[in-house]
Enzyme design. Sequence first.
Site, PDB file in Angstrom:
ATOM      1  N   GLU A 185       0.871  -1.176   0.000  1.00 23.05           N
ATOM      2  CA  GLU A 185       0.000   0.000   0.000  1.00 23.05           C
ATOM      3  C   GLU A 185       0.907   1.226   0.000  1.00 23.05           C
ATOM      4  O   GLU A 185       1.430   1.621   1.035  1.00 23.05           O
ATOM      5  CB  GLU A 185      -0.916  -0.022   1.227  1.00 23.05           C
TER       6      GLU A 185
ATOM      7  N   CYS B 126      -1.519   9.474   2.420  1.00 24.42           N
ATOM      8  CA  CYS B 126      -1.149   8.902   1.127  1.00 24.42           C
ATOM      9  C   CYS B 126      -2.210   9.157   0.069  1.00 24.42           C
ATOM     10  O   CYS B 126      -1.923   9.096  -1.126  1.00 24.42           O
ATOM     11  CB  CYS B 126      -0.887   7.405   1.269  1.00 24.42           C
TER      12      CYS B 126
END
Length: 474
Positions: free
Chosen positions: A211, A245
């Site tokens: 991720e 993110c």
Amino acid sequence: MASQSEVIDRLRATFRSGVTFPEQFRMTQLQNLLSLVEENEQLIQDALHKDLHKPKFESVLSEIQITLNDLYFAMENLRTWMQPEYNIGKNLATRMDDCFIRREPLGVVLIIGAWNYPLHLILLPLVAAIAAGNCAILKPSEICQATEQLLAELIPKYLSQDCYAVLCGGAEDTKSLLKNKFDHIFYTGSQVVARSILLAAAPHLTPVTLELGGKSPCFIYGHIDIQKAAKRLCWSKFFNTGQSCVAPDYVLCTAQTRDALLPALRETLRTFYGPDPGASLDIGRIVTPRHWRRLMDMLEKSKGKVVIGGESREEDRYIAPTVLVDVQESDALMQEEIFGPILPILTIESLEEGIDYINRQEKPLALYVFSDETSVVTTVLNNTSSGGFCGNDGIVHMALPGLPFGGVGASGMGSYHGRWGFETFSHRRGCMNRSWLLERVNVLRYPPYSDYNLGWLRWATTFKKNSWGGCSVM
């Protein structure tokens, strides 16, 4: 204190005993994890404030509640997820057989968390690992030491110590840990570290979920309610001080839209954080001096024009919400993910030019389109690729357990949240229990071979509507 290998061996022995397989065990551990979060909410808030100066509102929303929601969702659906899947396509030769897919746990998995959301980025993968019946080793980020220590203290109190362990330490400890064999590695963080994790996993052929981040664009085009767009953009960009993110990394819009957007951004930021954002209790700080210096270096090298913000204080790692215009594709701010409260605005002249710009870059973790025109949103969706997509808002898509969350290309591989995390930490085992009936069909495969038998066998095993009236799925 037990060594890394001793901890792994203990968990592997536990897994082989089968203790994590039953539904009731998994449900009990999920309930215990729920209690951990609910009973220690204040301690969690205190740790997050110490590490990141996170406001209570942001800690509850993005760390605590998102974890609770994923737990609620997993507990509600666990029994269904664990059921064998029988909706399997069959042909004539297998019509009497018992064919199904079982979801089985992988074994001992390693979960490596990130510092920007140090609680939920370690606990959400853990929810999935527990639900899937695995044992797990957690490696929290050492950058957020208060949260790391809290997890190391609480996890053994609430969860089975024979099945789940927290290992703390720095980069060298992580490198050492990666030398061990795991059945899956789940990593959240940077692309640079992700490459080293892939190299470490390769000798053991360990599957990996990555991720990662990337430069997630916010494309504003066509007719738009500028005031609403400014509020949603500012909230999603400057939430957690931009250290997300999935935060909008930059804005793409026409010059006309930019000129209308800037006053709305100024007004919104003043409403959100007051005339001096540095004095606001609702904005956090950059996580470390090193990360603060990286951001300031990017800002100083940029050839863009600062039109909002720009103030900073090194002593408390503060950077004001900052907006720049006249930023070019070659600018220092456009060479890597910003991961901070700095928002460049790039101008384009057409929808096609904006789409082309997005497609020239690496595939982002998220892509945002703001427009009142459905055709604009749909056109961008249909002509781009990204890990996730959200129209007319930012970052909120990642909070819904029913949607998969993950990257594509350089922004990551694999996904999780809800059922998707359960699938990530499960092996889908194809199973067939053959019937002794229809042996008349089965004998066609036995030697001595003949073209006659081959013809009948091809007819019996083909997946299309057969003359006997069957179909491909039974």
